[in-house]
Write a protein that holds these residues in place. Structure first.
Motif, short mmCIF file in Angstrom:
data_model
loop_
_atom_site.label_atom_id
_atom_site.label_comp_id
_atom_site.label_asym_id
_atom_site.label_seq_id
_atom_site.Cartn_x
_atom_site.Cartn_y
_atom_site.Cartn_z
N ILE A 107 0.84 -1.20 0.00
CA ILE A 107 0.00 0.00 0.00
C ILE A 107 0.88 1.25 0.00
N LYS A 108 1.87 1.27 0.86
CA LYS A 108 2.77 2.42 0.96
C LYS A 108 3.54 2.64 -0.34
N ASP A 109 3.92 1.55 -0.97
CA ASP A 109 4.73 1.65 -2.19
C ASP A 109 3.93 2.16 -3.39
N ASN A 110 2.61 1.91 -3.37
CA ASN A 110 1.82 2.17 -4.57
C ASN A 110 0.75 3.25 -4.43
N LEU A 111 0.42 3.64 -3.21
CA LEU A 111 -0.56 4.70 -2.98
C LEU A 111 0.10 5.80 -2.14
N GLU A 112 -0.22 7.02 -2.44
CA GLU A 112 0.36 8.14 -1.70
C GLU A 112 -0.45 8.38 -0.43
#
Length: 323
Positions: free
Chosen positions: A269-274
């Protein structure tokens, strides 16, 4: 008859084939080995973390696949890209396949992806602007309520929840707004409330907006939220590809459901959503799993018929092709 409005500029094509994508693809040439390229449409929401995480964990590569994820606004918008062969699979709500089946377009649901919770905190909800004064489902009657895709699971279950609470669902003014645009539209008072998944439920509640109802839980507890979709032509002509994708998805969803891998899922989630890190660490994750609940999908279609969202029922024997 419910009133429907479209807000702002809604993209007519939801798959940004030339735009930003997430991929574990290796460059073409000798380094690509025997990996087969696969294009999958998915919404940019926290549920997609299972797919992103499975890619990063090497599960798809293990099954001979290199996956490119393309952003979609909803399952219905991905259907034309599937039929045209622009993508191989889609992860989306079941109403796109429902309508495609009614037109006999050869679209099939091959597996589940994520489901809501029958009790406790759920993964999607209607959240109202704090200044709207809305606190319960019946008060959504006559109000502007946003959903990401008109005539789908969001507005159907909202109408059922409003009626169950004593309100008139026919007076709701549904507005189509992409999930990422909801916070700004609520703040600007262009809508009164919105149906959103995580991470938006947590974000909106944290800023002071009002939780109104988890509509899936209110009318169809445990309802499937996302399914895996492809075409019958693909199943027939690319049986090996479908089998490899199925095996990778089964393993990915089991991996994501295992609590031992929760940190990796949240990292995806952290890697792909701001998102702020505290939000990514706290949002409710869905129940991941590949096995379809046909009865759940049939009950959703029945509700859609009741509220005139579907004028007939899909042929579930043709539509559901569990792999």
């Amino acid at each position: 008859m419910k009133k429907v409005f479209t807000l702002g500029l809604i993209a007519s094509v939801a798959i940004a084939l030339a735009g930003c994508t997430d991929s574990d693809a290796t460059p073409s040439g000798e380094d690509s080995g025997e990996l087969r390229q696969v294009r999958v449409a998915a919404l940019p929401i926290t549920e997609t973390a299972a797919l992103w995480g499975g890619m990063k964990a090497g599960i798809f590569e293990k099954h001979g696949l290199s996956v490119e994820v393309l952003p979609a606004q909803g399952g219905a918008q991905a259907i034309p890209a599937l039929i045209n062969g622009d993508i191989d699979f889609a992860i989306g709500q079941p109403f796109g396949p429902f309508r495609a089946d009614l037109q006999d377009l050869g679209v099939v649901i091959i597996g589940n992806y994520a489901s809501s919770y029958a009790e406790g905190d759920d993964i999607n909800a209607v959240v109202a602007s704090a200044k709207s004064g809305i606190t319960r489902p019946a008060e959504l009657a006559g109000k502007r309520v946003a959903v990401n895709s008109l005539g789908a699971a969001g507005d159907v279950t909202i109408m059922a929840a409003v009626e169950k609470d004593g309100g008139d669902p026919s007076t709701i003014k549904f507005v189509e707004v992409a999930f990422p645009d909801v916070p700004a539209q609520l703040e600007a008072d262009n809508i009164d409330a919105a149906w959103v998944p995580e991470p938006f439920v947590t974000q909106l509640r944290n800023r002071g907006d009002t939780f109104v109802v988890a509509p899936y839980q209110a009318v169809a507890p445990g309802l499937a939220t996302l399914t895996a979709i492809t075409t019958k032509e693909q199943m027939d002509s690319e049986a090996e590809l479908v089998a490899d994708f199925t095996a990778a998805m089964k393993e990915t969803l089991a991996w994501a459901q295992d609590s031992a891998n929760e940190a990796a899922v949240r990292q995806a989630i952290k890697d792909n959503l701001e998102l702020p890190e505290p939000v990514a660490d706290s949002v409710k994750l869905p129940r991941f799993g590949w096995e379809l609940d046909r009865a759940s999908l049939e009950s959703l279609a029945t509700l859609a018929g009741k509220y005139k969202v579907l004028d007939q029922q899909p042929n579930f024997d043709r539509l559901i092709q569990q792999q």
